[in-house]
Design a protein around this motif. Structure first.
Motif, short mmCIF file in Angstrom:
data_model
loop_
_atom_site.label_atom_id
_atom_site.label_comp_id
_atom_site.label_asym_id
_atom_site.label_seq_id
_atom_site.Cartn_x
_atom_site.Cartn_y
_atom_site.Cartn_z
N GLY A 34 0.84 -1.20 0.00
CA GLY A 34 0.00 0.00 0.00
C GLY A 34 0.87 1.24 0.00
N ASP B 186 2.01 -2.29 -4.46
CA ASP B 186 0.65 -1.77 -4.59
C ASP B 186 -0.06 -2.54 -5.68
OD1 ASP B 186 -1.66 0.06 -5.18
OD2 ASP B 186 -0.61 1.34 -3.75
N GLY C 113 -2.39 5.93 -3.46
CA GLY C 113 -3.49 5.51 -2.60
C GLY C 113 -4.50 6.61 -2.37
#
Length: 558
Positions: free
Chosen positions: A133, A157, A164
């Motif tokens: 992430g 990711d 994000g």
């Protein structure tokens, strides 16, 4: 002249660290830090040095005498915070026993600064840590590791682009808030960072495989879905989630350009948090103003051809209990050509507004027109946002599509689009334990319960609460736990090397994007935007992003 903190405050607390006179509160060590809407500068002790403004990652701090008209209210907001604090301290002084019990009693301390003394790199060998992430939570964790240890970090990711929540969650008309992404971006090209963008854990790679190739794995996957209303008609066409709508106008690849139709005169947004206000603001904003932002091209086209004239913000409780922050409410008052109205259908509403102080949430509606709305009539000419309090949705009406919302009190509000904005919810990560009740991964200080080298940070750790800057303290706690485990020798030795992991990732997905590819995407989006007079034009699909990454890759170190 004193400085003031304004709407875009992210609670990062970098300003607190650089202030030489301790005039910015609450600090991460104070109880209120986890729940405060924003940080505040004490006008009585500010020495006008400007260190906080220089350090602010989102350009939220300005001298009071240079505040723009839309921000002048924040001078009073900053001062009022300290007036309220002084009043609370005076009360506490009169009740010392109770005050001491409150101060020393058991508290929820998640937001406090970590108490673990960071070990020197010599206390353990170089760590190889994967961060899953690349939003604020993941990047705060990566930043902490890179600045305070000699760890090697692999950024993973599922999308072929980083950012994000910064890229896909912040409203396009809040460009200053997005600037925190620039602070994170400097780590994308760090010599101890490797990026594997477009690699989805649980689909192309298992959690076990990722853990086997790293000393530790930190999951920062957020809260990717929305909470449900649980009422009849919720599945009808014309009923959408705020999560999906925000992603749609931010060009998220998971949401097609035709996923949302704005063929509606009246839109009802269920909820009155900041996301609800974001949605309402975007739906009635001038498209020509939004054209200067990075809003998705398809969303801008839809807004230019929209029929939307009225957005109703539906709140279950009264104005005194609204979930939005005062800063977001103030922003609505500065929308050109947009009227604000409070539906005065319940005597409790006016009573709460009249009894509140001018800077309370309810009191800040004191200057807004109040009248009982006749919902049998179509929206009035022009554009407006209507606050409807003390109204819980009971059902969405319609046969083939949404035609209205039935609310408590027997009223039906006709609407052709209903947006559910009652909160986010985490999604289970395949291979990790998951608490269905809270939508989070069970953990102890950030360490996944029952796991030796897997950790969580951000909303998947603590639930969907707190803004961008709140993730800084949250990440610090998780990294502290990880380093403590490393010092104690409790991290298992990886069975695979970094090169073996890179080869494994490429075998699983040959369209992965690295730091050079990410830089190419950034350049291509900005160049495309400049041709159209915009800050950037986002690529809205995975193939577009991957193609941009492969074209004109910049020659970067590493």
């Amino acid at each position: 002249m004193t400085y003031a903190i304004t709407q875009t405050c992210c609670n990062d607390a970098t300003c607190v660290a650089v202030c030489p006179v301790n005039c910015i509160h609450p600090t991460p060590e104070e109880r209120a830090f986890g729940s405060t809407e924003m940080l505040h500068i004490d006008p009585r002790s500010c020495i006008d040095c400007g260190a906080c403004a220089d350090a602010c990652p989102v350009d939220a701090i300005f001298p009071v005498d240079r505040l723009k008209p839309a921000h002048r209210e924040y001078a009073a907001l900053n001062a009022a915070y300290y007036e309220e604090k002084a009043a609370e301290e005076a009360v506490a002084a009169e009740e010392p026993v109770a005050a001491e019990a409150e101060r020393t009693g058991p508290l929820f301390r998640e937001w406090d600064a970590p108490g673990f003394a960071r070990s020197l790199p010599s206390d353990f060998g170089p760590l190889r840590v994967a961060v899953v992430g690349t939003g604020p939570a993941g990047m705060y964790a990566a930043e902490d590791l890179l600045l305070h240890t000699d760890a090697q970090v692999t950024l993973v990711d599922r999308l072929p682009v980083a950012g994000g929540l910064i890229r896909y969650g912040v409203a396009p008309d809040h460009p200053a808030t997005k600037k925190v992404g620039e602070a994170f971006a400097r780590f994308h090209h760090h010599p101890r960072v490797r990026m594997q963008l477009g690699l989805e854990v649980g689909k192309e790679l298992t959690a076990e495989e990722l853990a086997a190739h790293h000393d530790a794995v930190i999951y920062a996957v957020g809260a990717a879905t929305d909470r449900r209303l649980g009422i009849p008609g919720e599945e009808l066409p014309g009923s959408v989630s705020a999560t999906g709508l925000v992603a749609w106008y931010n060009a998220h690849p998971d949401h097609a350009p035709d996923a949302v139709s704005l063929d509606a005169e009246r839109v009802v947004v269920v909820g009155n948090g900041n996301v609800a206000l974001d949605v309402a603001r975007i739906l009635v904003s001038d498209p020509d103003t939004l054209a200067a932002t990075d809003i998705a091209g398809h969303a801008l086209d839809a807004l230019r051809g929209r029929r939307v004239r009225e957005v109703v913000l539906l709140g279950r409780r009264g104005p005194e209990d609204a979930a939005y922050t005062r800063t977001e409410l103030l922003a609505l008052g500065h929308l050109d050509g947009v009227d604000l109205l409070v539906d005065d259908h319940d005597p409790r509403i006016g009573a709460a507004i009249d009894a509140a102080g001018p800077l309370d949430k309810a009191g800040m509606l004191g200057g807004v027109t109040r009248t009982a709305v006749d919902w049998s009539r179509p929206p009035a000419p022009g554009r407006r946002i209507v606050f409807r309090f003390h109204s819980a949705p009971l059902a969405l009406t319609g046969e083939q599509a949404v035609t209205g919302v039935q609310v408590t009190g027997g009223t039906e509000i006709p609407a052709q689009l209903v947006v559910r904005s009652i909160g986010h919810r985490g999604v289970a990560v395949p291979g990790l334990p998951f608490d269905e009740a809270t939508g989070t991964v069970p953990h102890e200080g950030g360490r996944v319960r029952g796991r030796a080298n897997e950790y969580v940070v951000g909303w998947i750790k603590r639930g969907p609460s707190g803004g961008i800057g709140a993730n800084r303290a949250c990440a610090a706690e998780t990294v502290t736990t990880l380093l403590a485990d490393a010092v104690a020798g409790e991290l298992p030795t990886p069975t695979g090397t970094a090169k073996e992991f890179a080869r494994l990732a490429r075998r699983r997905n040959r369209r992965l994007v690295d730091a050079r590819g990410l830089a190419a995407i950034e350049r291509a989006e900005r160049e495309s935007g400049q041709r159209d007079g915009r800050v950037r034009t986002k690529f809205a699909t995975v193939p577009e992003l991957v193609a941009a990454a492969r074209r004109n890759r910049l020659r970067l170190p590493g």
